[in-house]
Design an enzyme around this catalytic site. Structure first.
Site, mmCIF file in Angstrom:
data_model
loop_
_atom_site.group_PDB
_atom_site.id
_atom_site.type_symbol
_atom_site.label_atom_id
_atom_site.label_comp_id
_atom_site.label_asym_id
_atom_site.label_seq_id
_atom_site.Cartn_x
_atom_site.Cartn_y
_atom_site.Cartn_z
ATOM 1 N N CYS A 285 0.824 -1.209 0.000
ATOM 2 C CA CYS A 285 0.000 0.000 0.000
ATOM 3 C C CYS A 285 0.862 1.265 0.000
ATOM 4 O O CYS A 285 1.575 1.516 -0.962
ATOM 5 C CB CYS A 285 -0.969 -0.055 1.180
ATOM 6 N N HIS A 369 -3.877 -5.139 -0.418
ATOM 7 C CA HIS A 369 -3.667 -5.611 0.948
ATOM 8 C C HIS A 369 -3.711 -7.139 0.993
ATOM 9 O O HIS A 369 -4.780 -7.730 1.163
ATOM 10 C CB HIS A 369 -4.742 -5.035 1.875
ATOM 11 N N GLU A 371 -2.801 -9.132 3.274
ATOM 12 C CA GLU A 371 -3.230 -9.672 4.580
ATOM 13 C C GLU A 371 -4.747 -9.817 4.622
ATOM 14 O O GLU A 371 -5.278 -10.673 5.338
ATOM 15 C CB GLU A 371 -2.742 -8.780 5.713
#
Length: 397
Positions: A285, A369, A371
Site C-alpha cells: 500500500c 492488501h 493480509e
C-alpha cells in the site's frame, strides 16, 4: 378520500445528520455513532463483510467511508477484529455513511452494537441516504471533500459546515502518517487466528523482521509472524542507521494514509538506504507507493480510488489472477517506472499498477492488501515469497 381531523399526523422525521459536500450539496440523513462534525474525503467501499476491520484500518485516516452494501452492523463488533495497532491514535475513518439503519447484532462473536462502538471510537455516522446515488456521484466526479455532521437535536450551522467543506485542502499533499504511527518501537509475536483456537504465538522465529509503521494493520503483523518472523515495529521516522543496526533479515514497509509524496519527504531516503544495504524488503500500500518513489517513479491521485474486497489483480510473474482487498486513493504511475523496476501486478479493473520488483535485488511491493483481513486470502502467498527471499539471503551469507 379525506383525512379525519382526529387521525394522527404523519411523523415528522427531522434529519439528525448531514453530509455537506464541498460544492454545497447537502444530503440529509439520520445520525448514529458519535455526535459532532468531521471533515474528510468521501470514498465508497464495495466490501460486503469486514466493516469493523475497514473502520479500524489506519489507511482510512482523513476519509469518510460510504458502504455500498446496505446491511452494515448486523453482526455487531468485537475486540478481536480491530486492525489498528495504536488504539490511542486518531481513528482511521473520520465518518461512515450507511444506507440502512443498524439492526441489533446477530453473531456469536459480537460483544457490542456498532452504534455503541462508533460512539466509543469517536466516529460520526449517517444512515438513510441513497448510497447508490452517492457512489454514482463519486464515480462520475471523483472523491469529494465533505463534512459529516451529527446532532441529535437536528440543529446545524449549515453555512459554517459548507465553508469548512469548501476550504479543506484535501488529501493531496497531506502527510497523515504522524496521526497513526506508533510512538515507540515494540515487538510482535501473535500469529493468525485459527477457527476454534483463536490467535497463536510465534515461539521459534526463523527471521528477524523490522516493520516500519506508517499505519500498520494487525493482520499484516500476524502473517509476518506466521511465516516465522520475530517482528520489531518501529515508528515511521526511524533512521535507516537505527533500522540496519538491528541486523534485520528483512524490512517491511507498511500500509498507511495520505499522500505518499508528502510522507516520502522523510521516508524515501530511509527506504533508499535499506535497499542499498541489500536487505530483503517488502512493501504494501503506502509502503509500495513510497518504494516506487524511492527508485525514481512518481505517484498520482486517483479519480475514485480502489476500496473493496473484490478487486481482480493479475500477477504478471505467474499469470495468476487473484481477488484482492484494496484501499488506496493514490497509485504509482506505471509510465514513470525506471529501468530496473519491473511491474509485477496490474489491476484488471483499470490497468493501474499494483506491484513492482527490483531486478537483481530482493525487493518487491504490492499496492493491495494481501493480509486481507477479513478476506479474501488469495494473496497470502506474498508473505511466503518474502520469507523465501530472507531465507535465501541468510543461506548465502
Amino acid at each position: 378520500m379525506t383525512t379525519s381531523e382526529n387521525a394522527p399526523a404523519w411523523p415528522d422525521h427531522k434529519p439528525t445528520a448531514l453530509l455537506v459536500l464541498a460544492d454545497g450539496t447537502v444530503l440529509e440523513g439520520f445520525g448514529l455513532g458519535a455526535e459532532g462534525h468531521a471533515v474528510g474525503e468521501v470514498c465508497f467501499n464495495t466490501a460486503m463483510t469486514g466493516y469493523e476491520e475497514i473502520l479500524t484500518d489506519p489507511s482510512y485516516a482523513g476519509q469518510i467511508i460510504t458502504f455500498t452494501f446496505p446491511h452494515i452492523g448486523n453482526v455487531g463488533t468485537n475486540e478481536e477484529d480491530i486492525e489498528t495497532v495504536n488504539m490511542a491514535a486518531t481513528p482511521g475513518a473520520r465518518g461512515v455513511i450507511l444506507r440502512s439503519a443498524i439492526t441489533d447484532p446477530s453473531n456469536y462473536r459480537a460483544s457490542r452494537h456498532l452504534d455503541q462502538w462508533l460512539k466509543a471510537r469517536g466516529i460520526i455516522g449517517l444512515s438513510g441516504i441513497d448510497t447508490r446515488a452517492l457512489t454514482a456521484l463519486i464515480r462520475s466526479k471523483g472523491m469529494p471533500n465533505a463534512v459529516i455532521a451529527h446532532a441529535r437535536n437536528g440543529e446545524f450551522d449549515l453555512h459554517g459546515l459548507k465553508e469548512e467543506a469548501r476550504e479543506w485542502p484535501g488529501l493531496e499533499g497531506m502527510d497523515l502518517v504522524p496521526m497513526v504511527t506508533s510512538g515507540q518501537r515494540f515487538t510482535w509475536d501473535e500469529t493468525p487466528w485459527v477457527w476454534g483456537k483463536g490467535f497463536g504465538q510465534q515461539t521459534a522465529p526463523e527471521f528477524n523482521v523490522v516493520a516500519i509503521d506508517y499505519g500498520i494493520k494487525r493482520n499484516i503483523l500476524r502473517l509476518l509472524a506466521g511465516v516465522g518472523a520475530k517482528v520489531t515495529v518501529v515508528p515511521a521516522t526511524t533512521a535507516a542507521e537505527d533500522i540496519l543496526a538491528m541486523k534485520p533479515d528483512g524490512v517491511f514497509l507498511s500500509n498507511g494514509p495520505g499522500d505518499p509524496a508528502a510522507t516520502g519527504k522523510y521516508a524515501v531516503p530511509v527506504i533508499q538506504k535499506v535497499i542499498a544495504s541489500g536487505t530483503p524488503t517488502f512493501g504494501i500500500c503506502l509502503g509500495h507507493q513510497m518504494l516506487g518513489l524511492a527508485v525514481g517513479a512518481k505517484t498520482m491521485k486517483m479519480h475514485q480510488g480502489h476500496h473493496g474486497a473484490n478487486h481482480p489483480v493479475k500477477d504478471e510473474t505467474t499469470g495468476k489472477v487473484e481477488i484482492t482487498s484494496m484501499n488506496h486513493g493514490f497509485a504509482v504511475d506505471q509510465a514513470t517506472l525506471p529501468k530496473g523496476a519491473t511491474q509485477t501486478h496490474i489491476s484488471l479493473f483499470d490497468g493501474s499498477n499494483c506491484g513492482i520488483a527490483l531486478e537483481g535485488k530482493p525487493v518487491f511491493s504490492v499496492q493491495y492488501h494481501p493480509e486481507a483481513s477479513p478476506g479474501p486470502r488469495d494473496s497470502h502467498y506474498l508473505f511466503q515469497r518474502f520469507a523465501d527471499l530472507m531465507r535465501k539471503k541468510k543461506q548465502a551469507a
